[in-house]
Write an enzyme that holds these catalytic residues in place. Structure first.
Site, PDB file in Angstrom:
ATOM      1  N   ARG A 145       0.823  -1.212   0.000  1.00 49.57           N
ATOM      2  CA  ARG A 145       0.000   0.000   0.000  1.00 49.57           C
ATOM      3  C   ARG A 145       0.854   1.259   0.000  1.00 49.57           C
ATOM      4  NH1 ARG A 145      -5.530  -1.809   2.159  1.00 49.57           N
ATOM      5  NH2 ARG A 145      -6.104   0.334   2.405  1.00 49.57           N
ATOM      6  N   TYR A 148       0.665   4.210  -2.573  1.00 50.76           N
ATOM      7  CA  TYR A 148      -0.447   5.151  -2.363  1.00 50.76           C
ATOM      8  C   TYR A 148      -0.216   5.974  -1.093  1.00 50.76           C
ATOM      9  CZ  TYR A 148      -5.376   6.642  -1.872  1.00 50.76           C
ATOM     10  OH  TYR A 148      -6.546   7.363  -1.731  1.00 50.76           O
ATOM     11  N   ASP A 149       0.054   5.266   0.025  1.00 53.17           N
ATOM     12  CA  ASP A 149       0.160   5.951   1.318  1.00 53.17           C
ATOM     13  C   ASP A 149       1.323   6.946   1.334  1.00 53.17           C
ATOM     14  OD1 ASP A 149      -1.617   3.897   1.696  1.00 53.17           O
ATOM     15  OD2 ASP A 149      -0.699   3.113   3.521  1.00 53.17           O
ATOM     16  N   LYS A 152       0.855   9.851  -1.122  1.00 52.48           N
ATOM     17  CA  LYS A 152      -0.030  10.898  -0.581  1.00 52.48           C
ATOM     18  C   LYS A 152       0.660  11.662   0.549  1.00 52.48           C
ATOM     19  CE  LYS A 152      -4.050  10.340  -2.797  1.00 52.48           C
ATOM     20  NZ  LYS A 152      -4.772  11.405  -3.492  1.00 52.48           N
ATOM     21  N   VAL A 191     -17.717  -1.076  -0.813  1.00 52.02           N
ATOM     22  CA  VAL A 191     -19.142  -0.776  -0.964  1.00 52.02           C
ATOM     23  C   VAL A 191     -19.621  -1.166  -2.360  1.00 52.02           C
ATOM     24  CG1 VAL A 191     -20.887   1.044  -0.968  1.00 52.02           C
ATOM     25  CG2 VAL A 191     -19.116   1.043   0.797  1.00 52.02           C
TER      26      VAL A 191
HETATM   27  P1  NAD Z   1     -11.499   7.526  -8.687  1.00 50.15           P
HETATM   28  O1  NAD Z   1     -10.541   6.433  -9.057  1.00 50.15           O
HETATM   29  O2  NAD Z   1     -12.927   7.331  -9.024  1.00 50.15           O
HETATM   30  O3  NAD Z   1     -11.048   8.906  -9.325  1.00 50.15           O
HETATM   31  C1  NAD Z   1      -9.711   9.246  -9.576  1.00 50.15           C
HETATM   32  C2  NAD Z   1      -9.658   9.920 -10.953  1.00 50.15           C
HETATM   33  O4  NAD Z   1      -8.303  10.294 -11.216  1.00 50.15           O
HETATM   34  C3  NAD Z   1     -10.107   8.981 -12.071  1.00 50.15           C
HETATM   35  O5  NAD Z   1     -11.001   9.650 -12.919  1.00 50.15           O
HETATM   36  C4  NAD Z   1      -8.804   8.641 -12.784  1.00 50.15           C
HETATM   37  O6  NAD Z   1      -8.991   8.324 -14.139  1.00 50.15           O
HETATM   38  C5  NAD Z   1      -7.999   9.916 -12.563  1.00 50.15           C
HETATM   39  N1  NAD Z   1      -6.548   9.726 -12.660  1.00 50.15           N
HETATM   40  C6  NAD Z   1      -5.795   8.739 -12.095  1.00 50.15           C
HETATM   41  N2  NAD Z   1      -4.499   8.920 -12.397  1.00 50.15           N
HETATM   42  C7  NAD Z   1      -4.436  10.057 -13.150  1.00 50.15           C
HETATM   43  C8  NAD Z   1      -3.377  10.746 -13.784  1.00 50.15           C
HETATM   44  N3  NAD Z   1      -2.099  10.320 -13.695  1.00 50.15           N
HETATM   45  N4  NAD Z   1      -3.661  11.870 -14.497  1.00 50.15           N
HETATM   46  C9  NAD Z   1      -4.949  12.307 -14.616  1.00 50.15           C
HETATM   47  N5  NAD Z   1      -5.993  11.684 -14.046  1.00 50.15           N
HETATM   48  C10 NAD Z   1      -5.733  10.564 -13.319  1.00 50.15           C
HETATM   49  O7  NAD Z   1     -11.301   7.771  -7.130  1.00 50.15           O
HETATM   50  P2  NAD Z   1     -12.080   8.759  -6.140  1.00 50.15           P
HETATM   51  O8  NAD Z   1     -12.689   7.940  -5.085  1.00 50.15           O
HETATM   52  O9  NAD Z   1     -12.920   9.711  -6.896  1.00 50.15           O
HETATM   53  O10 NAD Z   1     -10.855   9.532  -5.474  1.00 50.15           O
HETATM   54  C11 NAD Z   1     -10.530  10.863  -5.827  1.00 50.15           C
HETATM   55  C12 NAD Z   1      -9.393  11.348  -4.937  1.00 50.15           C
HETATM   56  O11 NAD Z   1      -9.781  11.286  -3.570  1.00 50.15           O
HETATM   57  C13 NAD Z   1      -8.124  10.512  -5.079  1.00 50.15           C
HETATM   58  O12 NAD Z   1      -7.008  11.379  -5.037  1.00 50.15           O
HETATM   59  C14 NAD Z   1      -8.150   9.630  -3.855  1.00 50.15           C
HETATM   60  O13 NAD Z   1      -6.859   9.275  -3.443  1.00 50.15           O
HETATM   61  C15 NAD Z   1      -8.853  10.523  -2.842  1.00 50.15           C
HETATM   62  N6  NAD Z   1      -9.513   9.721  -1.791  1.00 50.15           N
HETATM   63  C16 NAD Z   1     -10.701   9.096  -2.039  1.00 50.15           C
HETATM   64  C17 NAD Z   1     -11.288   8.332  -1.040  1.00 50.15           C
HETATM   65  C18 NAD Z   1     -12.618   7.646  -1.234  1.00 50.15           C
HETATM   66  O14 NAD Z   1     -13.066   6.947  -0.314  1.00 50.15           O
HETATM   67  N7  NAD Z   1     -13.312   7.808  -2.346  1.00 50.15           N
HETATM   68  C19 NAD Z   1     -10.657   8.196   0.207  1.00 50.15           C
HETATM   69  C20 NAD Z   1      -9.435   8.828   0.409  1.00 50.15           C
HETATM   70  C21 NAD Z   1      -8.887   9.609  -0.594  1.00 50.15           C
HETATM   71  N1  UDP Z   2     -12.950  -5.611   1.451  1.00 53.87           N
HETATM   72  C1  UDP Z   2     -13.669  -6.804   1.525  1.00 53.87           C
HETATM   73  N2  UDP Z   2     -14.225  -7.282   0.392  1.00 53.87           N
HETATM   74  C2  UDP Z   2     -14.127  -6.653  -0.808  1.00 53.87           C
HETATM   75  C3  UDP Z   2     -13.409  -5.427  -0.873  1.00 53.87           C
HETATM   76  C4  UDP Z   2     -12.826  -4.939   0.275  1.00 53.87           C
HETATM   77  O1  UDP Z   2     -13.793  -7.406   2.599  1.00 53.87           O
HETATM   78  O2  UDP Z   2     -14.683  -7.167  -1.798  1.00 53.87           O
HETATM   79  C5  UDP Z   2     -12.364  -5.072   2.704  1.00 53.87           C
HETATM   80  C6  UDP Z   2     -10.906  -4.670   2.605  1.00 53.87           C
HETATM   81  O3  UDP Z   2     -10.047  -5.765   2.865  1.00 53.87           O
HETATM   82  C7  UDP Z   2     -10.821  -3.594   3.671  1.00 53.87           C
HETATM   83  C8  UDP Z   2     -12.198  -2.930   3.637  1.00 53.87           C
HETATM   84  O4  UDP Z   2     -13.059  -3.876   3.002  1.00 53.87           O
HETATM   85  O5  UDP Z   2     -10.643  -4.178   4.945  1.00 53.87           O
HETATM   86  C9  UDP Z   2     -12.218  -1.630   2.857  1.00 53.87           C
HETATM   87  O6  UDP Z   2     -11.606  -1.867   1.608  1.00 53.87           O
HETATM   88  P1  UDP Z   2     -11.561  -0.804   0.433  1.00 53.87           P
HETATM   89  O7  UDP Z   2     -10.782  -1.424  -0.684  1.00 53.87           O
HETATM   90  O8  UDP Z   2     -12.923  -0.334   0.141  1.00 53.87           O
HETATM   91  O9  UDP Z   2     -10.765   0.458   1.021  1.00 53.87           O
HETATM   92  P2  UDP Z   2      -9.554   0.675   2.065  1.00 53.87           P
HETATM   93  O10 UDP Z   2     -10.205   1.338   3.217  1.00 53.87           O
HETATM   94  O11 UDP Z   2      -8.950  -0.649   2.479  1.00 53.87           O
HETATM   95  O12 UDP Z   2      -8.605   1.514   1.320  1.00 53.87           O
END
Ligand code: NAD
Ligand code: UDP
Length: 327
Positions: A145, A148-149, A152, A191
């Protein structure tokens, strides 16, 4: 045109969260540039905006510089689901780090206010619960992970260095698990997986024993938080946690989805992915005090809207972003 109307760049604007933000900003009358490389999204999320005169779509990768004259930047571009961000881990780091450098450079030149979509993942597998912004996290820097972690975390570092060194007006939000309409059906997050499995009669895949917890925020609540942070006084840089403190085990979520869809799907158990956090819940005191924000939509209500959305789309219209599996 009145002066409060702004030119707003939204990177990742075609994604789940980005498409909701584009909608809100276009409806408010702002001039919106949606920038996306469509790695984890499809045009269908924003197709209804294409004929609006104040909406512009640009296919571009944030790892490359981008030139435009803008007043505000929301930097959301980054795959968010573990399956997709682990598919090309090096590209994920580049997207977070080079994307932040390119967008911060643009903000510096144009004097735009810039917002970073950071994440609860900066806390890693947290040792304290719930997580306040002051917690520095427990991240494995060499694990699956980490792309990503740590990507960010480095982006946050860059935001604060551009702020201190160049006076860039920054806003950093740490987003906790968010769900709702416009999630990609093959996004791979919990979800969307559970709802698609339940409505198509497939087994519900619980990773591990399902006792790990997450806190789920409905997308409309989250977008309200984004806008409140962007409109807050300039000393409110964040980082600010935005999420719903309601905490559920993954097994509870599966049972709710089965009950709400009336599905006959069975629960099956698969190995827990490496470094999967065991618990996660935001401390939202800062969002409450500084932004007057708190979530309003309980999980059952948000799930009902999300189930309705997934029932309304045709899965055949969607391409899997990657065939990668969690490990
Ligand atoms: P998502 O994957 O639906 O959207 C991300 C978008 O970024 C997509 O449209 C993808 O095509 C675009 N993208 C990816 N790499 C790119 C690049 N190199 N250049 C241009 N576009 C690019 O995800 P999301 O849930 O909408 O997340 C949006 C942001 O919020 C992300 O930065 C994500 O890390 C952050 N975030 C989301 C959640 C969540 O629960 N949804 C939680 C924590 C952080
Ligand atoms: N998870 C699961 N079944 C699935 C997808 C995810 O049990 O089909 C679990 C995953 O292992 C994690 C939690 O659900 O513990 C949330 O996962 P998600 O990928 O939505 O986001 P995360 O919070 O881990 O980034």
């Amino acid at each position: 045109m009145s002066t409060h109307l702004k030119r707003i760049l939204i990177t990742g604007g075609a994604g789940f969260l980005g498409s909701h933000l584009c909608q809100r900003m276009v409806d408010a009358g702002h001039d919106v540039i949606c920038l996306d490389n469509f790695f984890t999204s499809q045009k269908s999320n924003i197709v209804h905006l294409l004929d609006r005169p104040n909406f512009e779509l640009v296919r571009h990768d944030v790892t490359q510089p981008f030139m435009a004259e803008v007043d505000e930047i929301y930097n959301l571009a980054c795959p968010a689901s573990p399956v997709h961000y682990q598919y090309n881990a090096i590209k994920t780091v580049k997207t977070s780090v080079m994307g932040a450098i390119n967008m911060l450079g643009l903000a510096k030149r144009t004097k735009a206010k810039i917002f970073q979509a950071s994440t609860s993942e900066v806390y890693g597998d947290p040792e304290i619960h719930p997580q306040p912004e002051s917690y520095r996290g427990s991240v494995n820097p060499i694990g699956l992970r980490a792309c990503y972690d740590e990507g960010k975390r480095c982006a946050e570092t860059l935001f604060f260095d551009y702020h201190r060194q160049n006076g860039v007006n920054i806003r950093v939000v740490r987003i906790f698990n968010t769900y709702g309409p416009h999630m990609h059906p093959y996004d791979g997050r919990v979800v969307s997986n559970f709802i698609i499995q339940a409505i198509s009669g497939q087994d519900i895949t619980i990773y591990g024993d399902g006792s790990q917890t997450r806190s789920f925020c409905y997308v409309d609540d989250l977008i309200n938080g984004f806008i409140k942070l962007m409109d807050a006084p300039d000393d409110v840089t964040g980082p600010v946690n935005i999420g719903n403190p309601g905490e559920f085990t993954i097994k509870q979520l599966a049972e709710m989805v089965i009950e709400m869809t009336g599905s006959k799907s069975k629960l099956i158990y698969k190995p827990l992915p490496k470094d999967d956090p065991t618990q996660r819940k935001p401390d939202i005191t800062i969002a409450q005090d500084k932004l007057g924000w708190e979530p309003k939509i309980p999980l059952a209500e948000g799930l009902a809207k999300t189930i309705e959305y997934f029932k309304s789309i045709n899965l055949a219209d969607y391409r899997k972003p990657t065939d990668h599996q969690v490990q």
